[in-house]
Design an enzyme around this catalytic site. Structure first.
Site, mmCIF file in Angstrom:
data_model
loop_
_atom_site.group_PDB
_atom_site.id
_atom_site.type_symbol
_atom_site.label_atom_id
_atom_site.label_comp_id
_atom_site.label_asym_id
_atom_site.label_seq_id
_atom_site.Cartn_x
_atom_site.Cartn_y
_atom_site.Cartn_z
ATOM 1 N N VAL A 134 0.843 -1.204 0.000
ATOM 2 C CA VAL A 134 0.000 0.000 0.000
ATOM 3 C C VAL A 134 0.875 1.249 0.000
ATOM 4 O O VAL A 134 1.680 1.452 0.907
ATOM 5 C CB VAL A 134 -0.936 0.031 1.234
ATOM 6 C CG1 VAL A 134 -1.858 1.238 1.166
ATOM 7 C CG2 VAL A 134 -1.748 -1.250 1.341
ATOM 8 N N GLY A 136 3.423 2.260 -1.814
ATOM 9 C CA GLY A 136 4.859 2.173 -2.126
ATOM 10 C C GLY A 136 5.759 2.454 -0.943
ATOM 11 O O GLY A 136 5.772 1.718 0.037
ATOM 12 N N ILE A 138 5.688 4.790 1.291
ATOM 13 C CA ILE A 138 5.115 5.446 2.484
ATOM 14 C C ILE A 138 4.832 4.377 3.559
ATOM 15 O O ILE A 138 4.130 3.410 3.288
ATOM 16 C CB ILE A 138 3.780 6.159 2.140
ATOM 17 C CG1 ILE A 138 3.992 7.215 1.063
ATOM 18 C CG2 ILE A 138 3.162 6.772 3.392
ATOM 19 C CD1 ILE A 138 2.695 7.863 0.578
ATOM 20 N N GLY A 189 8.044 1.276 -14.770
ATOM 21 C CA GLY A 189 7.894 0.190 -13.772
ATOM 22 C C GLY A 189 6.807 0.473 -12.755
ATOM 23 O O GLY A 189 6.734 -0.192 -11.723
ATOM 24 N N LYS A 207 -5.913 -1.604 -2.369
ATOM 25 C CA LYS A 207 -5.184 -0.921 -1.284
ATOM 26 C C LYS A 207 -6.156 -0.320 -0.275
ATOM 27 O O LYS A 207 -5.923 -0.377 0.931
ATOM 28 C CB LYS A 207 -4.283 0.159 -1.873
ATOM 29 C CG LYS A 207 -3.156 -0.404 -2.733
ATOM 30 C CD LYS A 207 -2.500 0.677 -3.567
ATOM 31 C CE LYS A 207 -1.366 0.140 -4.414
ATOM 32 N NZ LYS A 207 -0.918 1.086 -5.433
HETATM 33 P P1 NAP Z 1 7.370 -7.546 -12.379
HETATM 34 O O1 NAP Z 1 8.399 -6.532 -12.651
HETATM 35 O O2 NAP Z 1 6.474 -7.977 -13.477
HETATM 36 O O3 NAP Z 1 8.105 -8.846 -11.783
HETATM 37 C C1 NAP Z 1 7.447 -10.055 -11.572
HETATM 38 C C2 NAP Z 1 8.489 -11.119 -11.299
HETATM 39 O O4 NAP Z 1 7.827 -12.337 -11.033
HETATM 40 C C3 NAP Z 1 9.438 -11.389 -12.475
HETATM 41 O O5 NAP Z 1 10.752 -11.472 -12.013
HETATM 42 C C4 NAP Z 1 8.979 -12.745 -13.014
HETATM 43 O O6 NAP Z 1 10.044 -13.529 -13.539
HETATM 44 C C5 NAP Z 1 8.488 -13.384 -11.754
HETATM 45 N N1 NAP Z 1 7.525 -14.450 -12.011
HETATM 46 C C6 NAP Z 1 6.404 -14.412 -12.741
HETATM 47 N N2 NAP Z 1 5.794 -15.615 -12.729
HETATM 48 C C7 NAP Z 1 6.563 -16.415 -11.971
HETATM 49 C C8 NAP Z 1 6.474 -17.773 -11.583
HETATM 50 N N3 NAP Z 1 5.467 -18.556 -11.969
HETATM 51 N N4 NAP Z 1 7.462 -18.270 -10.796
HETATM 52 C C9 NAP Z 1 8.480 -17.514 -10.384
HETATM 53 N N5 NAP Z 1 8.611 -16.201 -10.717
HETATM 54 C C10 NAP Z 1 7.666 -15.684 -11.503
HETATM 55 O O7 NAP Z 1 6.421 -7.099 -11.178
HETATM 56 P P2 NAP Z 1 6.729 -6.017 -10.044
HETATM 57 O O8 NAP Z 1 6.366 -4.672 -10.553
HETATM 58 O O9 NAP Z 1 8.074 -6.244 -9.472
HETATM 59 O O10 NAP Z 1 5.587 -6.387 -8.980
HETATM 60 C C11 NAP Z 1 5.729 -7.455 -8.090
HETATM 61 C C12 NAP Z 1 4.690 -7.323 -6.976
HETATM 62 O O11 NAP Z 1 4.872 -6.086 -6.317
HETATM 63 C C13 NAP Z 1 3.241 -7.316 -7.487
HETATM 64 O O12 NAP Z 1 2.417 -7.921 -6.508
HETATM 65 C C14 NAP Z 1 2.911 -5.820 -7.556
HETATM 66 O O13 NAP Z 1 1.525 -5.551 -7.415
HETATM 67 C C15 NAP Z 1 3.671 -5.334 -6.344
HETATM 68 N N6 NAP Z 1 4.030 -3.919 -6.348
HETATM 69 C C16 NAP Z 1 4.661 -3.378 -7.420
HETATM 70 C C17 NAP Z 1 5.035 -2.040 -7.359
HETATM 71 C C18 NAP Z 1 5.752 -1.370 -8.497
HETATM 72 O O14 NAP Z 1 5.945 -0.139 -8.434
HETATM 73 N N7 NAP Z 1 6.161 -2.082 -9.533
HETATM 74 C C19 NAP Z 1 4.748 -1.277 -6.219
HETATM 75 C C20 NAP Z 1 4.085 -1.879 -5.149
HETATM 76 C C21 NAP Z 1 3.731 -3.205 -5.213
HETATM 77 P P3 NAP Z 1 10.897 -13.113 -14.844
HETATM 78 O O15 NAP Z 1 11.585 -11.841 -14.467
HETATM 79 O O16 NAP Z 1 11.836 -14.236 -15.037
HETATM 80 O O17 NAP Z 1 9.895 -12.930 -15.925
HETATM 81 N N1 HSE Z 2 0.784 -0.144 -9.997
HETATM 82 C C1 HSE Z 2 0.871 0.428 -8.694
HETATM 83 C C2 HSE Z 2 0.718 1.927 -8.788
HETATM 84 C C3 HSE Z 2 2.193 0.081 -8.081
HETATM 85 O O1 HSE Z 2 0.818 2.473 -9.887
HETATM 86 O O2 HSE Z 2 0.471 2.563 -7.766
HETATM 87 C C4 HSE Z 2 2.286 0.500 -6.639
HETATM 88 O O3 HSE Z 2 1.429 -0.267 -5.843
#
Ligand code: NAP
Ligand code: HSE
Length: 432
Positions: A134, A136, A138, A189, A207
């Protein structure tokens, strides 16, 4: 010095690779703060050959993340894959079943299965930590569960999706249409794997449901969140809002009312002078109104590798220190079921933009319908003249009941002079 805390990380994308980087680059600081070393013993992702800009040698690679959650030499499993079902859920359940702590950034998973996971954690005597899920970077979960633990929260509101806020900011600043900016948010990203979660308000609703549970000590109820996104907002609406003294923000609002808890995510016009109007780009803001500490405002980057991984590592440090807080602030058996207030009972002000055929009598027809449903107009704006052609007609309405607005604008949309769907956006009359 205590034994190192051993970590297994599933997912090495934006957040996963960011987490590895912090644990490696900040090793000495983390060691000092946690009172013990934090060691990554295992990782898993789909593609072992991908360069992730971090050093993975000497770390065991698992091609199957669920096997890692079960078999790795680890005290903590960090789930950074995403998705409410499938592998992410399986990893967390497996880890908790083996009495390993879980850290996750996965708000979709928590919004749908948070209570089940919390119950499993209670049974196994371990924690589920999710600060990164929730807002990022913060520390809002820590703020609610610990810093404000003495208070009753009456309302929690804010900008909870960085992607939408980034899009709305760039549309206004650069006169860009929606689709052009979404691609940039993905490249940075910020966006979810399925970006419709960001732009349709679903991510913010995940969230908000989590925040409402922690803030009100209530059972998490994602289905109760009224959810709308920003997909229908055009550059024209951004510009009209600006002309009227407002900015458009996707807000999440959860509030106690006499009838229960209102939970809603939707775009809002907020006065330009309101603090939240000036939280721009991928920044988030969360305002908490409580009975003793008054109003506390949290602002910071809501998405992206550094801020999100910072929150993940803070959770790991908490576990290393032995800090244990109930997942939703109180034991799951103490969470209360609170009635949900339906959106039709919402009372508020509105912005409406119609495309109407420019001919005499149009406005009289619209005004008659508004009068019949007790909807009172505050202002009206029509720009340009194109007899026989559609032109925008913009109105703002005084505070009124949403049910009346719905009926009035269903009738107005059916008039043969109205072209397309009305764009209706709620106005949040926030103080400056
Ligand atoms: P992402 O960049 O798409 O990374 C996802 C990762 O998961 C990749 O490394 C992928 O592997 C791996 N993956 C996918 N399927 C898999 C499987 N079956 N087994 C093992 N690994 C697997 O996603 P992200 O942005 O880092 O987000 C990850 C989590 O954080 C999500 O729940 C998202 O909602 C949360 N989140 C993201 C942000 C943000 O700003 N991005 C902020 C807050 C929360 P490969 O690299 O090999 O493809
Ligand atoms: N996709 C989300 C956003 C990532 O844009 O806020 C952070 O949770």
């Amino acid at each position: 010095m205590s034994e190192p805390l051993k970590i297994a990380i599933a997912g090495l994308g934006t957040v996963g690779a960011g987490t590895v980087k912090i644990i490696q680059d900040q090793a000495e600081t983390l060691n000092a703060r946690a009172g013990r070393a934090i060691t990554i013993t295992a990782v898993s992702a789909r593609d072992q050959s991908k360069d992730r800009g971090v050093d993975l040698k000497d770390i065991q690679w698992f091609s199957d993340a669920e096997t890692m959650a079960r078999d790795a030499d680890a005290d903590v499993v960090v789930e950074l894959i995403g998705g409410s079902e499938g592998i992410a859920k399986a990893i967390c359940e497996t880890a908790l079943g083996k009495a390993r702590h879980v850290v996750t950034a996965n708000k979709a998973l928590l919004a749908h299965h948070g209570i089940e996971l919390a119950r499993m954690a209670e049974k196994s005597g371990v924690s589920v930590q999710y600060e990164a899920a929730v807002a990022g970077g913060i520390p809002i979960i820590k703020s609610l569960r610990e810093g404000l633990a003495a208070n009753d929260v009456n309302r929690i509101s804010g900008i909870l999706n960085g992607t939408s806020n980034y899009i709305m900011t760039r549309m206004r600043e650069e006169n860009l249409e929606f689709g052009t900016v979404l691609k940039d948010a993905q490249d940075l990203g910020y966006a979810e794997t399925d970006p419709s979660f960001d732009i349709d308000g679903v991510d913010a609703a995940h969230k908000l449901a989590i925040l409402a549970s922690v803030a009100f000590g209530a059972e998490l109820n994602f289905e109760a969140v009224h959810t709308e996104g920003i997909r229908h907002i055009s550059l024209m609406d951004v510009q009209f809002a600006d002309e009227l003294g407002y900015r458009i923000k996707l807000l999440g609002i959860a509030a106690r009312t006499g009838a229960g808890i209102e939970q809603r995510v939707h775009p809002c016009l907020v006065p330009k002078v309101a603090a939240i109007a000036n939280v721009e780009y991928a920044f988030n803001a969360v305002e908490v109104e409580c009975n003793f500490a008054d109003t506390i405002v949290h602002v910071g980057p809501g998405a992206g590798a550094g801020p999100t991984a910072s929150a993940v590592v803070a959770d790991i440090i908490d576990i290393a220190r032995g800090n244990a807080t109930p997942v939703f602030g109180v034991p799951t058996s103490s969470l209360s079921a609170i009635p949900t207030v339906p959106m039709v009972q919402h009372h508020g002000a509105y912005y409406v933009r119609l495309m109407v055929v420019d001919r005499p009598g149009v406005f009289a027809d619209i005004a008659t319908i508004l009068r019949d449903h007790e909807v009172s107009m505050e202002s009206v704006l029509q720009r340009g003249r194109a007899p026989g052609e559609p032109v925008p007609l913009v109105m703002t309405m005084h505070e009124t009941l949403e049910a009346n607005m719905n009926t009035a604008f269903t009738e107005i949309a059916a008039l043969d002079v109205v072209v397309g769907e009305p764009c209706v956006i709620r106005i949040e009359l926030l103080p400056g």
